[in-house]
Design a protein around this motif. Structure first.
Motif, short mmCIF file in Angstrom:
data_model
loop_
_atom_site.label_atom_id
_atom_site.label_comp_id
_atom_site.label_asym_id
_atom_site.label_seq_id
_atom_site.Cartn_x
_atom_site.Cartn_y
_atom_site.Cartn_z
N LEU A 1 0.83 -1.20 0.00
CA LEU A 1 0.00 0.00 0.00
C LEU A 1 0.87 1.26 0.00
CD1 LEU A 1 -3.28 0.88 1.27
CD2 LEU A 1 -1.54 2.06 2.57
N ALA A 2 1.96 1.21 0.78
CA ALA A 2 2.85 2.38 0.87
C ALA A 2 3.43 2.72 -0.49
CB ALA A 2 3.96 2.11 1.88
N LYS A 3 3.74 1.71 -1.27
CA LYS A 3 4.32 1.93 -2.60
C LYS A 3 3.22 2.37 -3.59
CE LYS A 3 7.16 1.38 -6.08
NZ LYS A 3 7.20 0.22 -6.95
N PHE B 1 8.73 4.92 -1.13
CA PHE B 1 9.35 4.24 -2.27
C PHE B 1 10.74 3.75 -1.88
CE2 PHE B 1 7.13 7.94 -4.55
CZ PHE B 1 5.97 7.23 -4.77
N PRO B 2 11.15 2.59 -2.39
CA PRO B 2 12.56 2.20 -2.19
C PRO B 2 13.44 3.20 -2.92
CG PRO B 2 11.24 0.41 -3.14
CD PRO B 2 10.41 1.64 -3.22
N SER B 3 14.58 3.56 -2.32
CA SER B 3 15.44 4.57 -2.94
C SER B 3 16.03 4.07 -4.25
CB SER B 3 16.56 4.92 -1.97
OG SER B 3 17.62 5.53 -2.65
N SER B 4 16.27 4.95 -5.18
CA SER B 4 17.00 4.67 -6.43
C SER B 4 16.43 3.46 -7.18
CB SER B 4 18.49 4.40 -6.15
OG SER B 4 18.97 5.18 -5.11
N GLU B 5 15.12 3.34 -7.15
CA GLU B 5 14.51 2.10 -7.66
C GLU B 5 14.86 1.80 -9.11
OE1 GLU B 5 10.33 1.95 -7.24
OE2 GLU B 5 10.34 -0.22 -6.91
N ILE B 6 14.96 2.85 -9.94
CA ILE B 6 15.23 2.57 -11.37
C ILE B 6 16.66 2.03 -11.56
CG2 ILE B 6 13.50 4.17 -12.31
CD1 ILE B 6 15.87 6.10 -12.90
N TYR B 7 17.48 2.14 -10.52
CA TYR B 7 18.83 1.54 -10.58
C TYR B 7 18.90 0.24 -9.78
CZ TYR B 7 20.59 5.64 -12.90
OH TYR B 7 20.81 6.64 -13.81
N ASP C 1 12.63 6.54 0.21
CA ASP C 1 12.18 7.91 -0.05
C ASP C 1 10.70 8.02 0.32
OD1 ASP C 1 14.69 8.43 -1.10
OD2 ASP C 1 14.08 7.98 -3.16
N TYR C 2 10.30 9.19 0.79
CA TYR C 2 8.88 9.41 1.06
C TYR C 2 8.24 10.04 -0.17
CZ TYR C 2 9.98 8.68 6.00
OH TYR C 2 10.39 8.15 7.19
N ALA D 1 19.50 -4.65 7.58
CA ALA D 1 18.53 -3.59 7.40
C ALA D 1 17.29 -4.18 6.74
CB ALA D 1 19.14 -2.48 6.58
N ARG D 2 16.62 -5.04 7.51
CA ARG D 2 15.36 -5.56 6.98
C ARG D 2 14.25 -4.70 7.56
NH1 ARG D 2 15.60 -10.80 9.83
NH2 ARG D 2 17.29 -9.84 10.95
N GLN D 3 13.04 -5.16 7.47
CA GLN D 3 11.91 -4.54 8.15
C GLN D 3 11.60 -3.11 7.69
OE1 GLN D 3 13.76 -5.23 11.87
NE2 GLN D 3 12.64 -7.12 12.23
N PHE D 4 11.76 -2.89 6.37
CA PHE D 4 11.22 -1.67 5.75
C PHE D 4 11.79 -0.43 6.43
CE2 PHE D 4 6.94 0.45 4.51
CZ PHE D 4 7.39 0.70 3.22
N VAL D 5 10.97 0.58 6.73
CA VAL D 5 11.52 1.81 7.30
C VAL D 5 11.81 1.70 8.80
CG1 VAL D 5 10.62 3.41 5.59
CG2 VAL D 5 9.18 2.77 7.54
N PHE D 6 11.64 0.51 9.37
CA PHE D 6 11.95 0.35 10.79
C PHE D 6 13.44 0.55 11.04
CE2 PHE D 6 13.34 -2.19 14.40
CZ PHE D 6 12.50 -1.70 15.39
#
Ligand code: ATP
Length: 454
Positions: free
Chosen positions: A7-9, A15-21, A29-30, A204-209
């Motif tokens: 849902l967040a995406k 968004f995950p950072s630098s997704e297109i790379y 990123d928010y 660094a699992r667990q999303f933005v945690f």
């Protein structure tokens, strides 16, 4: 968790950072609604910690600071996590977390020897979370400070790096005297700040945690040694209440007392939230004794003691702190608000966010997008409201789809202009939680919305 991440995406929160790379591990990123939500959380924090408190002032110190600060604070020598590697899949793992996962109390602050003893004793019970094997290297302390070459034009910058701050509170400690000298602050008083921090987190699992770049909201409160614990209890109560005011369900919060205290700490509790992966630290509320200002006095050579103007008593101030990550607060409110409801044959997903922090307060629709007179009227309403509330105009798809989208964003009310609006200047107002629709006069909207939103 999968549902919240999706849902967040999908809806533009995170968004995950630098997704297109291909992404960049542990950085997020928010998006358009995430930044609104984060800003609202920060605004509520600032209001509670600064605006409503005569005894607390704000600060915005920089990310970069004199490298000696991180020696004084103990970060250069001791800011580390116990790292082990799985010999099969080479995953890097935090040993204190592996132990905690099987119910053994461990702490990242334990010595290498102590944690290795515990690790060896429990090895039979621990599996690699990635490949399931049970073959690990010994734990080694890994320093979490992130280094940079700022201000260093040699290729040996690594030897004398400028650090990206690992926590925001050091900026508060080193400005203690400035605040004291430039304001009328008298102990007890606090300094609050919101800002970025950086840590080379191992797992660094667990999303933005747990991210490597994150934002902290920290308040450091300076007290007389005799009143430290009294003020500490007050702060604990105050911080607990903040989460309830933010609409978080009390059953999803709990206190965790630290069993392994660092040598200078008087007492330490975490407020834990019941995340989809279990109760984990949301905020730390700690009584830190006089360690911080004593260390900075020692390393800077500047006397940071305080003289009480009422009785001339001179002492090193003691500190109690409250520290919470914006990302962890955001994940907590998203988890708490995420609701699935059966409506007829469909499942409605709705974010029941507290109205104070909902990213969008009001959505305005024309019933049909191909009727210019309806679009014009809805636009007029939108223009009238947008200086006062965070509003969104939406004429995409049919009305059902628009409601579904706004429900997933947590929008508090939706206003629809239909053919009746053109005749009598009334429109429908739909409540997010009850889905009840009522007709209200446009001329009365201002007070109706104030009632519902403030
Ligand atoms: P943990 O034990 O989970 O690593 P910590 O005890 O190291 O956390 P503190 O140093 O007490 O955390 O930091 C204060 C607050 O900052 C935490 O309660 C948390 O809300 C936030 N925080 C710390 N590290 C991170 C991170 N890597 N990502 C997001 N938020 C963080």
């Amino acid at each position: 968790m999968k549902k919240i991440v999706s849902l967040a995406k999908r809806r533009g929160f995170i968004f995950p950072s630098s997704e297109i790379y291909g992404g960049f591990s542990a950085i997020y990123d928010y998006g358009p609604y995430g930044v609104e939500l984060a800003n609202n959380i920060k605004k509520e924090w600032w209001k509670s910690m600064v605006q409503l408190r005569e005894d607390i002032v704000g600060l915005d110190s920089c990310i970069f600071m004199h490298p000696k600060i991180w020696e004084a604070s103990g970060h250069v020598s001791g800011f580390s996590d116990p790292l082990a590697e799985c010999k099969k899949c080479h995953a890097r793992l935090r040993v204190d977390h592996l132990l905690e996962d099987i119910g053994v109390q461990a702490d990242e602050k334990m010595s290498e020897d102590d944690i290795n003893k515990l690790f060896k004793k429990n090895k039979e019970k621990i599996k690699c979370p990635k490949c399931g094997k049970q073959d690990f290297t010994d734990a080694k302390k890994f320093n979490l400070l992130v280094k940079s070459n700022l201000g260093n034009f040699t290729d040996k910058w690594d030897k004398e790096p400028a650090y990206l701050r690992g926590e925001t509170c050091q900026g508060i400690y080193v400005n203690f005297k400035n605040v004291l000298d430039s304001t009328r602050a008298k102990i007890p008083f606090g300094i609050a700040q919101i800002g970025k921090a950086f840590r080379n987190e191992i797992t660094a699992r667990q999303f933005v945690f747990r991210t490597r770049e994150f934002e902290q909201m920290e308040m450091q409160y300076f007290t007389d040694p005799e009143n430290e614990m009294k003020e500490y209890e007050k702060l604990r109560e105050y911080r607990w209440q903040w989460y309830l005011n933010l609409g978080i369900k009390e059953k999803n919060l709990r206190w965790l007392k630290h069993e392994n205290l660092v040598f200078y700490a008087k007492e330490a509790y975490d407020i834990e939230y019941n995340y989809p992966f279990g109760f984990k630290e949301l905020e730390g509320v700690h009584a830190r004794g006089d360690y911080d200002l004593s260390q900075h006095t020692k390393f800077s050579g500047q006397d940071l003691t305080y003289t009480d103007p009422t009785n001339n008593k001179k002492y090193m101030p003691h500190i109690i702190e409250s520290s919470v990550g914006v990302g962890r607060a955001m994940l907590a409110v998203l988890t708490d608000a995420y609701t699935e409801e059966k409506v007829k044959d469909e499942t409605r997903v709705v974010l029941k966010l507290d109205k104070k922090i909902a990213p969008i307060k009001v959505a305005v629709f024309p019933l049909l997008r191909n009727k210019p007179e309806l679009v014009k009227k809805a636009r007029e309403v939108f223009e009238m409201l947008k200086p006062h509330f965070t509003c969104e105009f939406d004429d995409n798809g049919n009305i059902g789809k628009r409601y579904r989208r706004q429900d997933e964003l947590g929008t508090v009310v939706c206003l629809t202009c239909d053919f009746e609006t053109l005749e009598d200047n009334t429109l429908t107002i739909r409540d997010r939680d009850t889905m009840k629709q009522e007709r209200v006069k446009i001329s009365e909207l201002d007070s109706v919305l104030k009632d519902r939103l403030e």
